[in-house]
Design a protein around this motif. Structure first.
Motif, short mmCIF file in Angstrom:
data_model
loop_
_atom_site.label_atom_id
_atom_site.label_comp_id
_atom_site.label_asym_id
_atom_site.label_seq_id
_atom_site.Cartn_x
_atom_site.Cartn_y
_atom_site.Cartn_z
N ASN A 95 1.01 -0.97 -0.07
CA ASN A 95 0.01 -0.10 0.07
C ASN A 95 0.78 1.42 0.07
OD1 ASN A 95 -2.08 -1.74 0.16
ND2 ASN A 95 -2.88 -1.21 2.17
N ASP A 96 1.69 1.48 -1.10
CA ASP A 96 2.45 2.56 -1.08
C ASP A 96 1.79 3.69 -1.21
OD1 ASP A 96 4.85 4.54 -1.41
OD2 ASP A 96 4.79 3.89 -3.67
N GLY A 97 2.38 4.86 -0.45
CA GLY A 97 1.35 6.20 -0.50
C GLY A 97 0.41 6.13 0.33
N GLN A 267 2.40 17.58 -9.26
CA GLN A 267 3.14 16.41 -9.00
C GLN A 267 3.60 16.64 -7.61
OE1 GLN A 267 6.46 15.37 -11.41
NE2 GLN A 267 5.35 16.05 -13.17
N GLY A 268 3.38 15.69 -6.55
CA GLY A 268 3.58 15.70 -5.39
C GLY A 268 2.53 16.13 -4.26
N VAL A 269 1.22 16.41 -4.81
CA VAL A 269 -0.05 16.79 -4.24
C VAL A 269 -0.55 15.24 -3.87
CG1 VAL A 269 -2.09 18.02 -4.00
CG2 VAL A 269 -0.12 19.15 -4.84
N HIS A 270 -0.46 14.84 -2.72
CA HIS A 270 -1.05 13.59 -2.42
C HIS A 270 -1.96 13.54 -1.19
CE1 HIS A 270 1.88 11.99 -5.08
NE2 HIS A 270 3.02 12.11 -4.55
N PHE A 271 -2.88 12.45 -1.00
CA PHE A 271 -3.73 12.44 0.04
C PHE A 271 -3.63 10.97 0.68
CE2 PHE A 271 -5.42 15.27 -3.31
CZ PHE A 271 -5.92 16.26 -2.37
N ASP A 272 -4.03 10.90 1.88
CA ASP A 272 -3.98 9.57 2.63
C ASP A 272 -5.05 8.72 1.84
OD1 ASP A 272 -1.77 10.03 4.32
OD2 ASP A 272 -3.07 10.91 5.80
N VAL A 273 -5.11 7.50 2.07
CA VAL A 273 -5.95 6.63 1.29
C VAL A 273 -7.17 6.82 1.80
CG1 VAL A 273 -5.77 4.80 3.15
CG2 VAL A 273 -6.61 4.26 0.72
N ASP A 274 -8.32 7.08 1.05
CA ASP A 274 -9.82 7.27 1.35
C ASP A 274 -10.13 8.59 2.14
OD1 ASP A 274 -10.38 4.65 0.07
OD2 ASP A 274 -10.46 3.90 2.32
N THR A 357 -0.99 -1.71 -11.96
CA THR A 357 0.25 -1.90 -11.15
C THR A 357 -0.01 -0.52 -10.17
OG1 THR A 357 1.36 -0.36 -12.73
CG2 THR A 357 1.73 -2.57 -13.30
N ALA A 358 1.15 -0.95 -9.05
CA ALA A 358 1.05 0.01 -7.81
C ALA A 358 1.52 1.60 -8.41
CB ALA A 358 1.94 -0.37 -6.98
N GLU A 359 2.54 1.45 -9.27
CA GLU A 359 3.08 2.61 -9.90
C GLU A 359 2.01 3.21 -10.93
OE1 GLU A 359 7.19 3.95 -12.88
OE2 GLU A 359 6.51 1.60 -12.12
N GLY A 360 1.50 2.57 -11.71
CA GLY A 360 0.33 3.18 -12.58
C GLY A 360 -0.59 3.82 -11.65
N ARG A 361 -1.11 3.13 -10.67
CA ARG A 361 -2.29 3.71 -9.99
C ARG A 361 -1.77 5.02 -9.02
NH1 ARG A 361 -2.92 -1.73 -8.91
NH2 ARG A 361 -1.81 -1.85 -7.03
N ALA A 362 -0.64 4.99 -8.54
CA ALA A 362 -0.21 6.31 -8.11
C ALA A 362 0.09 7.41 -8.95
CB ALA A 362 1.32 5.72 -7.47
N LYS A 363 0.25 7.13 -10.32
CA LYS A 363 0.41 8.50 -11.27
C LYS A 363 -1.23 8.54 -11.65
CE LYS A 363 4.43 6.81 -13.77
NZ LYS A 363 5.06 6.34 -15.15
#
Length: 373
Positions: A95-97, A267-274, A357-363
């Protein structure tokens, strides 16, 4: 053209700021451990303490040097055995990210046993192997909670009864990050493109000028060539080659005079899951966007939210809308006029990478500024 350069500038700064998109600070990890020794050791289960020092070496893998200690009472006797373990554990996190990350672990080290009382003759040490499963939960930017179940193979036959022993440990503890998160690079000011030479003074830089010797005062198109037949829609492309002669005022156009969409990915604006709560590492990126929009006061944008395909389409649509609104509110709260922006969620419907993939979902979990004017 100027807006295109602006978008590229902001994207490059944001990308460089988070080249390491994981927390690589050293982590100090005290824990409380319940130790259940192999029945062949004739020792009673008891609580002990553990200490760890380690760090993540990439998005998924961490390494920790760990020390644990416990005093076991001998079953049916008056003696006791002190057990001290020192080893290295590697853990792979899923669960990266996200803030909740299950993991599996593997490690090795040495166990030392020292007896007292009736067991004072015990004084030996040997190799141990560890296999574990657990969960890491980020509570704040600095503090996390860790719980783990560990199987330990103890090869120290100090009882002369077996070649090895099967022990178990159940631990709960915290990880404390040492130092501040590395976000200072993301706050670096955006550097505008250096001024371009314009040798013939026609308002078009030498690099883009296809007609470098235009007489002074002559009207030219966006390529520095004499505009012999006018530019009715004022898009910088003369009528004779304009394939879209009625471009919207202020729109960004290509060489054919047709409107193109300019997208600035934050790039870099991220949120916690859910969640639709901004993470600390996102603030510096948004502050850079605030500065850029402040420097370019005529820029009008749409704040667009996107998700990966995890969960249902309806859920992802709602989540993307909430995240876009959070970014919109942040920009408004920091001085960007509300009439220069709109916001919209696109859910999982506009992926830019595979969701397999996890990498694709992160993008695909991204927030963008789509330039409208």
């Amino acid at each position: 053209m100027k807006k295109t350069l602006l978008g590229l500038t902001l994207s490059c700064v944001a990308g460089a700021a988070l080249a390491n998109d994981y927390d690589d600070r050293w982590m100090f990890s005290p824990s409380f451990i319940f130790n259940a020794p192999d029945s062949g050791k004739n020792l009673e289960s008891d609580f002990g303490l553990g200490l760890g020092l380690g760090k993540f070496i990439n998005e998924n893998w961490s390494l920790d040097l760990e020390l644990d200690n416990v005093n076991f009472d001998v079953e049916g006797g008056s003696g006791a055995v002190e057990q001290t373990g020192l080893g290295l554990m590697s853990r792979y996190h899923f669960n990266d990210g996200t803030s909740l990350r299950p993991f599996i672990g593997l490690g090795a080290g040495y166990l030392d046993h020292n007896g007292s009382g009736a067991a004072r003759g015990v004084d030996s040490s040997d190799l141990m192997l560890n296999v574990s499963v657990g969960i890491r939960k980020a509570m704040t930017d600095r503090v996390g909670f860790i719980t783990e179940v560990k199987y330990r193979l103890d090869t120290d036959d100090y009882t002369n009864n077996s070649n090895s022993y099967d022990d178990f440990q159940y631990s709960m503890g915290v990880s404390i990050a040492l130092g501040d998160a590395q976000t200072s690079q993301a706050a670096a000011p955006i550097v505008e493109p250096a001024p371009q030479l314009d040798s013939d003074g026609d308002g078009v830089s030498d690099q883009a000028d296809r007609c470098p010797n235009t007489p002074a005062g002559m009207a030219v198109d966006m390529y520095g060539c004499h505009d012999v037949d006018g530019d009715d829609d004022n898009d910088g492309v003369m009528n004779s080659v304009d394939k879209c002669p009625n471009s919207r005022a202020g729109a960004v156009v290509d060489a054919d005079g047709c409107e193109v969409q300019v997208v600035i990915e934050l790039q870099g604006v991220h949120f916690d899951v859910d969640k639709a709560t901004l993470k600390p590492t996102s603030i510096a990126i948004l502050d850079a966007a605030v500065k850029t929009m402040g420097d370019h006061g005529t820029l009008v944008v749409e704040v667009a939210g996107h998700t990966d395909s995890t969960a249902s389409e309806a859920y992802n649509q709602n989540l993307s809308e909430r995240r876009a609104k959070v970014v919109y509110n942040y920009l408004v709260d920091h001085g960007i006029a509300a009439d220069r922006m709109t916001w919209k969620g696109y859910g999982e419907l506009s992926p830019i990478a595979t969701n397999d993939t996890a990498e694709g979902r992160a993008k695909n979990r991204r927030t963008e500024l789509v330039i409208q004017d």
